[in-house]
Design a protein around this motif. Structure first.
Motif, PDB file in Angstrom:
ATOM      1  N   GLY A  24       0.979  -1.146   0.093  1.00 51.65           N
ATOM      2  CA  GLY A  24      -0.049  -0.079   0.080  1.00 51.65           C
ATOM      3  C   GLY A  24       0.823   1.269  -0.107  1.00 51.65           C
ATOM      4  N   MET A  25       2.318   1.324   0.042  1.00 47.48           N
ATOM      5  CA  MET A  25       3.015   2.198   0.043  1.00 47.48           C
ATOM      6  C   MET A  25       4.027   1.895  -0.892  1.00 47.48           C
ATOM      7  SD  MET A  25       4.746   1.961   3.890  1.00 47.48           S
ATOM      8  CE  MET A  25       3.228   1.682   4.616  1.00 47.48           C
ATOM      9  N   ASP A  26       5.106   2.913  -1.356  1.00 50.60           N
ATOM     10  CA  ASP A  26       6.032   2.638  -2.101  1.00 50.60           C
ATOM     11  C   ASP A  26       7.291   2.466  -1.085  1.00 50.60           C
ATOM     12  OD1 ASP A  26       4.745   3.276  -4.315  1.00 50.60           O
ATOM     13  OD2 ASP A  26       5.442   5.552  -4.461  1.00 50.60           O
ATOM     14  N   LEU A  27       8.225   1.559  -1.525  1.00 53.59           N
ATOM     15  CA  LEU A  27       9.458   1.156  -0.617  1.00 53.59           C
ATOM     16  C   LEU A  27      10.752   1.051  -1.119  1.00 53.59           C
ATOM     17  CD1 LEU A  27       7.178  -1.945   1.265  1.00 53.59           C
ATOM     18  CD2 LEU A  27       7.706   0.692   2.119  1.00 53.59           C
ATOM     19  N   HIS A  28      11.628   1.188  -0.383  1.00 53.10           N
ATOM     20  CA  HIS A  28      13.015   1.044  -1.114  1.00 53.10           C
ATOM     21  C   HIS A  28      13.480  -0.276  -0.089  1.00 53.10           C
ATOM     22  CE1 HIS A  28      13.808   5.099  -2.685  1.00 53.10           C
ATOM     23  NE2 HIS A  28      12.736   5.409  -1.839  1.00 53.10           N
ATOM     24  N   LYS A  73      17.126  -5.304   3.632  1.00 48.21           N
ATOM     25  CA  LYS A  73      16.485  -4.372   4.485  1.00 48.21           C
ATOM     26  C   LYS A  73      15.339  -3.498   3.884  1.00 48.21           C
ATOM     27  CE  LYS A  73      20.534  -3.835   7.258  1.00 48.21           C
ATOM     28  NZ  LYS A  73      21.829  -2.697   7.954  1.00 48.21           N
ATOM     29  N   VAL A  74      14.434  -3.107   4.607  1.00 48.12           N
ATOM     30  CA  VAL A  74      13.304  -2.522   4.015  1.00 48.12           C
ATOM     31  C   VAL A  74      13.069  -0.931   4.374  1.00 48.12           C
ATOM     32  CG1 VAL A  74      10.800  -2.502   3.558  1.00 48.12           C
ATOM     33  CG2 VAL A  74      12.147  -4.772   3.670  1.00 48.12           C
ATOM     34  N   TYR A  75      13.005  -0.022   3.518  1.00 44.38           N
ATOM     35  CA  TYR A  75      13.014   1.352   4.110  1.00 44.38           C
ATOM     36  C   TYR A  75      11.573   1.927   3.558  1.00 44.38           C
ATOM     37  CZ  TYR A  75      18.004   0.658   4.823  1.00 44.38           C
ATOM     38  OH  TYR A  75      19.094   0.465   5.155  1.00 44.38           O
ATOM     39  N   LYS A  76      11.154   2.937   4.384  1.00 42.58           N
ATOM     40  CA  LYS A  76      10.150   3.731   3.681  1.00 42.58           C
ATOM     41  C   LYS A  76      10.545   4.839   2.675  1.00 42.58           C
ATOM     42  CE  LYS A  76       6.942   3.906   7.770  1.00 42.58           C
ATOM     43  NZ  LYS A  76       6.421   4.778   8.821  1.00 42.58           N
ATOM     44  N   TYR A 108      14.075   3.411   8.335  1.00 41.65           N
ATOM     45  CA  TYR A 108      14.084   1.963   8.272  1.00 41.65           C
ATOM     46  C   TYR A 108      12.788   1.541   8.884  1.00 41.65           C
ATOM     47  CZ  TYR A 108      16.223  -2.370   9.429  1.00 41.65           C
ATOM     48  OH  TYR A 108      16.496  -3.948   9.773  1.00 41.65           O
ATOM     49  N   ILE A 109      12.534   0.397   8.156  1.00 47.29           N
ATOM     50  CA  ILE A 109      11.293  -0.409   8.804  1.00 47.29           C
ATOM     51  C   ILE A 109      11.746  -1.829   9.310  1.00 47.29           C
ATOM     52  CG2 ILE A 109       9.295  -1.508   7.899  1.00 47.29           C
ATOM     53  CD1 ILE A 109       8.840   0.292   5.590  1.00 47.29           C
ATOM     54  N   GLY A 110      12.528  -2.519   8.737  1.00 43.09           N
ATOM     55  CA  GLY A 110      13.078  -3.863   9.222  1.00 43.09           C
ATOM     56  C   GLY A 110      13.713  -4.620   8.118  1.00 43.09           C
ATOM     57  N   SER A 111      13.942  -5.864   8.447  1.00 43.84           N
ATOM     58  CA  SER A 111      14.433  -6.652   7.233  1.00 43.84           C
ATOM     59  C   SER A 111      14.076  -8.347   7.475  1.00 43.84           C
ATOM     60  CB  SER A 111      16.099  -6.648   7.786  1.00 43.84           C
ATOM     61  OG  SER A 111      16.332  -7.683   8.977  1.00 43.84           O
TER      62      SER A 111
END
Length: 231
Positions: free
Chosen positions: A132-136, A174-177, A186-189
């Motif tokens: 539901g959102m764009d992520l890096h 690793k996942v970022y907003k 940073y969101i998590g991994s």
């Protein structure tokens, strides 16, 4: 008359941080194509007389890959920034988020015979963003070239191959907003062990009454939960 959403989307730019290749001061479109099979990115904006060749090192000044071998060619004028990558000057080019930018990625190796896959083989992982959102996403360990970045918009996906392995490849990610096209908080991994080709979906849901994102394997270990992050 365009809606506010359309105006906002049309004005959404991404920062490209670039390192000029000093070995080539000016190129023609024909030279760039012949040397690297690289098509010029024309874009819109003020242009220089000749085409310049750049290494693309990232979209966020705090997360630059100074060893990047991703190349692009353009006449567009860049802006100076007070940033260096391994003592090389970095410049900035702002591009519309929905532009298609031609590029070439060069791979260097020390063993041609090994690269021809006389031994071992590659694994592939697809990340499917249904959050539901764009992520890096930042890739590590067995990903081809050892480190990589992907910006994946909502309801889009990207696939990366591994280096050659004998049995399985490990893809720590690793996942970022997203922050206006740059890497945000940073969101998590999660880590996916892949034996052939797996697909990991990032989905949003409610866990114990709290909004969360979850990374789920869909192919090799169907519906296996790899990670849960509360937002």
């Amino acid at each position: 008359m365009p809606s506010l959403r359309e105006v906002s989307e049309n004005d959404f730019f991404v920062n490209l941080f670039l390192v000029p290749l000093n070995t080539v001061n000016s190129l023609t479109a024909e030279t760039a194509q012949a040397a690297f099979d690289l098509i010029e990115y024309s874009g819109n904006g003020i242009q220089n007389e000749g085409i310049a060749l750049y290494r693309v090192v990232g979209t966020h000044k705090d997360h630059l890959n100074c060893k990047s071998t991703v190349l692009m060619a353009t006449k567009l004028k860049t802006s100076a920034v007070d940033i260096k990558c391994n003592d090389e000057d970095v410049v900035l080019l702002k591009v519309p988020h929905n532009d298609s930018i031609p590029y070439v990625e060069i791979t260097y190796g020390n063993s041609l015979l090994n690269e021809l896959e006389l031994f071992g083989s590659r694994r592939h992982l697809t990340i499917q963003n249904n959050s539901g959102m764009d992520l890096h996403f930042e890739w590590f360990r067995d990903v081809h070239t050892d480190h990589a970045w992907d910006f994946i918009q909502n309801n889009k996906h990207e696939t990366r191959k591994s280096r050659k392995v004998d049995v399985s490849a490990y893809f720590p990610v690793k996942v970022y907003k997203n922050d206006a096209g740059s890497v945000g908080s940073y969101i998590g991994s999660f880590t996916a062990e892949v034996y052939g080709h797996d697909r990991v979906a990032i989905v949003n849901l409610t866990v114990d009454g709290k909004p969360a994102l979850r990374a789920i394997s869909l192919v090799e270990t169907p519906l296996k939960i790899l990670a849960t992050w509360f937002l």
